[in-house]
Design a protein around this motif. Structure first.
Motif, short mmCIF file in Angstrom:
data_model
loop_
_atom_site.label_atom_id
_atom_site.label_comp_id
_atom_site.label_asym_id
_atom_site.label_seq_id
_atom_site.Cartn_x
_atom_site.Cartn_y
_atom_site.Cartn_z
N THR A 443 9.69 -7.75 31.95
CA THR A 443 9.84 -7.66 33.41
C THR A 443 10.91 -6.64 33.78
N GLU A 444 11.98 -6.57 32.99
CA GLU A 444 13.08 -5.65 33.26
C GLU A 444 12.79 -4.22 32.82
N THR A 445 11.71 -4.04 32.07
CA THR A 445 11.35 -2.69 31.60
C THR A 445 10.80 -1.86 32.75
N ILE A 446 11.27 -0.62 32.85
CA ILE A 446 10.81 0.28 33.91
C ILE A 446 9.67 1.14 33.39
N PHE A 447 8.51 1.01 34.03
CA PHE A 447 7.34 1.80 33.66
C PHE A 447 7.21 2.99 34.60
N PRO A 448 6.87 4.16 34.10
CA PRO A 448 6.80 5.35 34.96
C PRO A 448 5.64 5.29 35.95
N HIS A 449 5.84 5.93 37.08
CA HIS A 449 4.81 5.99 38.13
C HIS A 449 4.50 7.45 38.43
N PRO A 450 3.26 7.81 38.63
CA PRO A 450 2.08 6.95 38.52
C PRO A 450 1.46 7.03 37.12
N THR A 451 1.28 5.92 36.49
CA THR A 451 0.62 5.85 35.19
C THR A 451 -0.25 4.60 35.15
N ILE A 452 -1.26 4.65 34.30
CA ILE A 452 -2.08 3.45 34.10
C ILE A 452 -1.24 2.37 33.43
N SER A 453 -0.19 2.78 32.68
CA SER A 453 0.65 1.81 31.99
C SER A 453 1.38 0.86 32.95
N GLU A 454 1.48 1.25 34.22
CA GLU A 454 2.08 0.33 35.19
C GLU A 454 1.31 -0.98 35.27
N SER A 455 0.03 -0.93 34.96
CA SER A 455 -0.78 -2.15 34.98
C SER A 455 -0.32 -3.13 33.91
N MET A 456 0.31 -2.62 32.84
CA MET A 456 0.86 -3.49 31.81
C MET A 456 2.02 -4.30 32.36
N HIS A 457 2.86 -3.65 33.16
CA HIS A 457 3.99 -4.34 33.80
C HIS A 457 3.48 -5.37 34.79
N GLU A 458 2.49 -4.97 35.58
CA GLU A 458 1.94 -5.88 36.59
C GLU A 458 1.30 -7.12 35.95
N ALA A 459 0.68 -6.95 34.76
CA ALA A 459 0.06 -8.07 34.07
C ALA A 459 1.10 -9.05 33.56
N VAL A 460 2.31 -8.55 33.26
CA VAL A 460 3.42 -9.42 32.88
C VAL A 460 3.91 -10.18 34.11
N LEU A 461 4.11 -9.46 35.22
CA LEU A 461 4.56 -10.10 36.45
C LEU A 461 3.56 -11.15 36.91
N ALA A 462 2.28 -10.88 36.72
CA ALA A 462 1.23 -11.79 37.16
C ALA A 462 1.31 -13.15 36.47
N ALA A 463 1.86 -13.17 35.26
CA ALA A 463 1.97 -14.41 34.50
C ALA A 463 3.16 -15.26 34.97
N TYR A 464 4.07 -14.63 35.76
CA TYR A 464 5.28 -15.34 36.17
C TYR A 464 5.50 -15.27 37.68
N SER A 465 6.24 -14.27 38.13
CA SER A 465 6.57 -14.22 39.56
C SER A 465 5.44 -13.73 40.45
N GLY A 466 4.43 -13.12 39.83
CA GLY A 466 3.29 -12.63 40.59
C GLY A 466 3.24 -11.13 40.64
N ALA A 467 2.05 -10.57 40.46
CA ALA A 467 1.89 -9.11 40.52
C ALA A 467 2.25 -8.61 41.92
N LEU A 468 2.85 -7.42 41.95
CA LEU A 468 3.27 -6.87 43.25
C LEU A 468 2.15 -6.14 43.97
N HIS A 469 1.21 -5.58 43.20
CA HIS A 469 0.21 -4.72 43.83
C HIS A 469 -1.21 -5.29 43.76
N PHE A 470 -1.30 -6.60 43.62
CA PHE A 470 -2.63 -7.22 43.63
C PHE A 470 -2.50 -8.67 44.09
#
Length: 470
Positions: A443-470
């Motif tokens: 969750t604390e890892t910063i993923f570069p924007h814009p990249t498809i890899s941001e979806s990896m971060h969002e999938a982590v957030l989705a399991a806990y606090s909730g995805a920000l962009h979906f």
């Protein structure tokens, strides 16, 4: 030592064998390689590399027929199939030549022939009988012998490759012409990659799988999305299928397939059999040793040691997972253990798997179902690529990233991805698995924007606090 006496002798020059030899040379050990056919093994010559060259061509063909989506127009788009196949072979040749150069640079002698264990010689060294074409048999000796002989395609009765109508991966890599109608039997990595290549080149493809779903080792949700995509592309897919007899006609083949309570008589120009592999354990002299073979694969311990002192086995011949990167990692681990270094046994749940069909599939660790079977309470996060800006800009919105966490500790148990370039991105999750990272670090890892890899971060957030962009 003489040119026939070594610290380590490696039988087989594939991704396991040649890497073992190079690492041994780096550690100052005398090492030799016995290879019967071609350095680089199946991977470089008839597997991983040439298929990716073909798949790249098919991706280009797909894009050329989808130019209007991006505002382009081209008339009478065509291809030279012979050149496409020729480029694939040239790429393989270049890499195989590179392996030969690396071994020469490391001063590792390569014996072109077959090696066979032949008992114990002076000073307790292993003897290996070397058979070479047009030469008398000679004997090599070594304190340690590493078997890295790989595997070959499994052949089912009635589906024997004949070089014309029924193909193994070898014939499928070097076809004379593009078949109009193709039946692919087996939907693992090999089967789906060939199905993708030929479908995207224009063949009418039917994919048959005896298991309940395609890509059966993957997470069920990923498998379902893959099948949906294949069918959207125009493939006919049959799962939980039963194959009937194969009838060869003058110019084509008819196969009976039972699936979904119906019987289908499918007539095609060619059939690709991709139903698994068997280990190359024949003619290695194993019968006179304490080495155990289980279902064509050599049994080893966690450090690649067989039941025979001084003999090791790595790569495909030593069993699943049948992956080149697993073979190479085993090679380094095995040689370092021989050299007395501290090594860590491989954890299979930390080995990534990649399938280069369209869309690509990549995974590491436990599926959701396997994690639950293992007794874990899980938290699952998902993020669709259609909500990712870079994927949308690229026109590659088909896909999903799924994460599986231990609900009690937060450890990442597994990650499963389908979509554009996920085979390049999975390594991020592999590092997380290897480092035993939790959702907190990810969750604390910063993923570069814009990249498809941001979806990896969002999938982590989705399991806990909730995805920000979906």
């Amino acid at each position: 030592m003489s040119k026939t006496d070594f610290d380590i002798l490696v039988i087989g020059g594939g991704p396991g064998g040649y890497v073992a030899a190079l690492r041994a040379a780096q550690l100052g050990l005398s090492v030799g390689v016995v290879e019967a056919q071609h350095l680089g093994g199946i991977c470089l010559n008839w597997g991983c590399i040439p298929t990716k060259a073909l798949l790249r061509a098919s991706e280009i063909n797909h894009l050329l027929h989808d130019l209007d989506t991006y505002g382009f127009k081209a008339d009478a788009v065509s291809f030279d199939f012979t050149k496409i196949v020729g480029r694939s072979r040239a790429v393989s040749k270049q890499l195989a030549s590179g392996v030969a150069h690396l071994l020469k640079k490391a001063k590792v002698p390569v014996f072109n022939g077959y090696g066979k264990l032949d008992g114990i010689g002076p000073e307790g060294k292993r003897k290996v009988k070397l058979s070479q074409k047009d030469s008398a048999e000679t004997t090599l000796t070594a304190r340690h012998v590493i078997l890295a002989t790989g595997a070959r395609a499994r052949v089912l009765p009635g589906l024997e490759p004949d070089g014309k109508f029924v193909w193994s991966y070898r014939e499928a890599l070097v076809p004379d012409e593009l078949p109009k109608r193709l039946l692919v039997i087996g939907s693992g990595a090999i089967g789906t990659e060939f199905a993708s290549f030929y479908r995207n080149m224009g063949s009418d493809v039917t994919l048959v799988e005896v298991a309940p779903r395609v890509l059966p080792v993957e997470d069920e949700e990923i498998s379902a999305l893959a099948q949906k995509s294949f069918e959207k592309q125009g493939m006919k897919v049959f799962t939980s299928a039963k194959l009937g007899p194969l009838s060869k006609n003058a110019t084509d083949v008819t196969v009976t397939v039972e699936a979904g309570g119906k019987t289908h008589n499918i007539t095609v120009d060619r059939v690709i059999s991709a139903v698994g592999i068997v280990g190359n354990v024949e003619n290695l002299g194993l019968e006179n040793t304490k080495i155990t073979v289980d279902r064509t694969h050599i049994v080893t311990d966690a450090l690649c040691r067989t039941g025979e002192a001084g003999v090791y086995a790595i790569g495909d011949v030593a069993g699943a997972p049948w992956l080149a990167h697993k073979a190479s990692h085993e090679a380094v681990m095995c040689v370092e253990a021989i050299a007395g270094k501290t090594v860590h046994p491989i954890d299979a749940t930390k080995i990534p798997g990649c399938t280069y069909c369209r869309p690509q599939v990549a995974s590491v660790g436990y599926t959701e179902a396997r994690a639950k079977e293992a007794g874990y309470k899980v938290r699952v996060g998902k993020f669709p690529l259609i909500a990712n800006g870079k994927a949308l800009a690229m026109g590659e919105t088909e896909g999903l990233v799924k994460t599986v966490f231990d609900a009690q500790t937060g450890e990442l148990l597994g990650a499963h991805m389908i979509g554009a370039e996920v085979t390049e991105m999975i390594q991020g999750y592999v590092i997380a698995r290897s480092g035993e990272l939790t959702e907190a670090e990810l969750t604390e890892t910063i993923f570069p924007h814009p990249t498809i890899s941001e979806s990896m971060h969002e999938a982590v957030l989705a399991a806990y606090s909730g995805a920000l962009h979906f």
